[in-house]
Motif scaffolding. Sequence first.
Motif, short mmCIF file in Angstrom:
data_model
loop_
_atom_site.label_atom_id
_atom_site.label_comp_id
_atom_site.label_asym_id
_atom_site.label_seq_id
_atom_site.Cartn_x
_atom_site.Cartn_y
_atom_site.Cartn_z
N GLU A 142 -1.79 16.70 10.69
CA GLU A 142 -2.45 15.66 11.48
C GLU A 142 -1.58 15.08 12.58
O GLU A 142 -2.02 14.91 13.70
N LYS A 143 -0.36 14.70 12.21
CA LYS A 143 0.50 13.93 13.11
C LYS A 143 1.95 14.38 13.02
O LYS A 143 2.41 14.86 11.99
N ASN A 144 2.68 14.18 14.12
CA ASN A 144 4.13 14.21 14.07
C ASN A 144 4.53 12.88 13.43
O ASN A 144 3.87 11.86 13.63
N LYS A 172 -0.30 8.74 22.16
CA LYS A 172 -0.65 9.83 23.08
C LYS A 172 0.03 11.14 22.67
O LYS A 172 -0.44 12.21 23.03
N ARG A 173 1.11 11.03 21.94
CA ARG A 173 1.87 12.20 21.51
C ARG A 173 1.56 12.57 20.05
O ARG A 173 2.33 13.31 19.42
N ASP A 174 0.46 12.05 19.52
CA ASP A 174 0.07 12.34 18.12
C ASP A 174 1.20 12.06 17.15
O ASP A 174 1.48 12.86 16.25
N THR A 175 1.86 10.93 17.34
CA THR A 175 3.04 10.62 16.54
C THR A 175 2.92 9.25 15.89
O THR A 175 2.54 8.27 16.54
N GLU A 190 0.85 -1.20 0.00
CA GLU A 190 0.00 0.00 0.00
C GLU A 190 0.89 1.24 0.00
O GLU A 190 1.91 1.29 0.69
N LYS A 191 0.46 2.25 -0.75
CA LYS A 191 1.25 3.48 -0.83
C LYS A 191 1.08 4.31 0.44
O LYS A 191 -0.02 4.48 0.95
N VAL A 192 2.20 4.82 0.92
CA VAL A 192 2.23 5.71 2.08
C VAL A 192 2.95 6.98 1.64
O VAL A 192 4.08 6.93 1.16
N ALA A 193 2.28 8.13 1.80
CA ALA A 193 2.86 9.42 1.41
C ALA A 193 3.05 10.30 2.64
O ALA A 193 2.13 10.47 3.44
N LEU A 194 4.24 10.83 2.80
CA LEU A 194 4.53 11.68 3.95
C LEU A 194 3.57 12.85 4.03
O LEU A 194 3.09 13.20 5.11
N LYS A 195 3.23 13.45 2.88
CA LYS A 195 2.38 14.65 2.88
C LYS A 195 0.99 14.38 3.46
O LYS A 195 0.33 15.30 3.95
N ASP A 196 0.55 13.13 3.47
CA ASP A 196 -0.77 12.80 3.99
C ASP A 196 -0.89 13.03 5.50
O ASP A 196 -2.00 13.05 6.04
N PHE A 197 0.23 13.18 6.19
CA PHE A 197 0.20 13.35 7.65
C PHE A 197 0.34 14.80 8.06
O PHE A 197 0.20 15.12 9.24
N ILE A 224 12.70 13.38 12.95
CA ILE A 224 11.42 13.73 13.56
C ILE A 224 10.85 14.94 12.82
O ILE A 224 11.51 15.98 12.71
N VAL A 225 9.64 14.74 12.28
CA VAL A 225 8.96 15.75 11.47
C VAL A 225 7.72 16.19 12.24
O VAL A 225 6.94 15.35 12.71
N ASP A 226 7.53 17.49 12.39
CA ASP A 226 6.37 17.98 13.15
C ASP A 226 5.10 17.97 12.29
O ASP A 226 5.13 17.62 11.11
N LYS A 227 4.00 18.37 12.90
CA LYS A 227 2.70 18.33 12.22
C LYS A 227 2.63 19.25 11.01
O LYS A 227 1.79 19.06 10.14
N GLU A 228 3.50 20.26 10.96
CA GLU A 228 3.53 21.16 9.81
C GLU A 228 4.39 20.60 8.68
O GLU A 228 4.54 21.22 7.64
#
Length: 158
Positions: A31-33, A63-66, A21-28, A126-130
């Motif tokens: 939303e999430k760290n 719990k840390r939205d990660t 299944e395709k996973v794209a970083l931009k989809d998060f 580590i990439v933040d929600k932005e």
Amino acid sequence: MAHPKIGNLAPVFTLNNQNGEKVALKDFRGEKNVVLYFYPKALTPGCTTQACGIRDIADELAKRDTVVFGLSPDPEAKLQKFMEKHALNFDLLADEDHKVADKYGCWGLKKFMGKEYMGLIRTTFIVDKEGRLQHVMDKFKTKTHHEDLLNWLDEHLV
């Protein structure tokens, strides 16, 4: 090749997970760290220790939205075996041509038992929600990686 700069947008990519299944970083974004940890080879001792440590902190990460993704140059079928053998609860991404590792500056010259070769250098981003790169972990022990990760998240993002 150097790592992307802290504070800049993390290089985007789309890769297949262990199920194809395709996973794209931009989809998060928004939303999430996102934790991207690059590891050399599925089903090897150090990589197994590191993956099981992350598996065991899944609730803490939630719990840390990660969310966490493990990236390696392994094919999907090997990632599937790794997942099943160790009951991993996060996606593993197949970076078989190491294009994403190249973008993140963690494909390079390695030495082992006197031989030099090109390979994946164990590194965590580590990439933040932005979608901005906040931290690079490139010096850690595989058995305490998950603890170091939680400590950093608690001190800086949560």
